[in-house]
Design a protein around this motif. Structure first.
Motif: not given
Length: 244
Positions: A19-33, A208-211, A237-239
């Motif tokens: 994270f940087y500057g109080g915002e989630v970095m864009e590259r971590w959005l819409n991913k599964i950790l 389920t949340t991601v779908a 996610i793919k489906k």
């Protein structure tokens, strides 16, 4: 590599997001950790997600004696291709209070299924969500409860669920023993979020949340400690993406 070579690398990040500057970095959005959500959330800034929508382990031993499998075909076919992923102690104990403290810190609002099991961890609210399973006289539970942080009125969603009997609009095979219908989560997201919002599920399970987020154009961050469920979520996610 705990996930093994059979697990997809694209979209799956092992370790903590940056994270940087109080915002989630864009590259971590819409991913599964893949990892412990407590460690990952501790790296997140305050109020960085619009909503946490999650279904944690309740500590009621729901996984005892359970055998659920990932499969691309309907039940009763290709048993040898399925993988048992849910037997074990995943629901032997509920998460510690620290997990809920982090949820409240990183999220502007939260919706937590099984809130009746975590009442000592959460603040009181007039807005509970009731899932009425329309069970009639069956021996299954009549419904489930979700605690929320919203200062609005209680809401009820009526949707059939009796074991493997489910509503006509829920056509997916069950991957997880406590898996919720995607249509239920879509109903929630329509009421309590808007397109473009960031939705975090720290106990992602079967995804389920991601779908639901993909279907309704919400951004998401999913966290799951079990590599089998990471794979299952990636498949969903793919489906979901292909069907949009």
């Amino acid at each position: 590599n705990p996930a093994g070579s059979d697990y997809p690398a694209a979209g799956v990040h092992r370790g903590r997001p940056a994270f940087y500057g109080g915002e989630v970095m864009e590259r971590w959005l819409n991913k599964i950790l893949l990892g412990d959500c407590l460690d990952i959330m501790r790296e997140m800034p305050d109020k960085c997600v619009d909503l946490v929508l999650t279904d944690p382990p309740y500590g009621i031993d729901a996984g005892s004696g359970t055998a659920v499998y990932i499969v691309n075909k309907k039940w009763g076919q290709d048993h040898e291709k399925r993988r048992n992923i849910t037997t074990g102690d995943w629901d032997k104990k509920r998460p510690d209070k620290a997990y809920f403290d982090e949820i409240k810190r990183v999220a502007k609002n939260y919706i937590i299924w099984g809130g009746n099991y975590f009442s000592d961890y959460l603040e009181g609210s007039p807005c509970w969500i009731v899932w009425d399973k329309c069970n009639g006289d069956s021996f299954f539970a009549d419904g489930e409860l979700a605690a929320t942080s919203f200062n609005t009125k209680l809401r009820i969603c009526r949707k059939l669920s009796q074991g493997f009997i489910k509503s006509k609009d829920d056509k997916e095979d069950r991957i997880h023993p406590t898996q919720k219908p995607v249509s239920l989560f879509e109903w929630i997201l329509r009421l309590y979020s808007k397109p473009g919002d960031i939705i975090l599920d720290p106990f992602l399970g079967s995804g389920t949340t991601v779908a639901a987020c993909i279907n309704l154009e919400r951004q998401y961050i999913g966290i799951e400690i079990n590599p089998d469920y990471v794979l299952a979520s990636q498949q969903r996610i793919k489906k979901a993406t292909e069907q949009r």
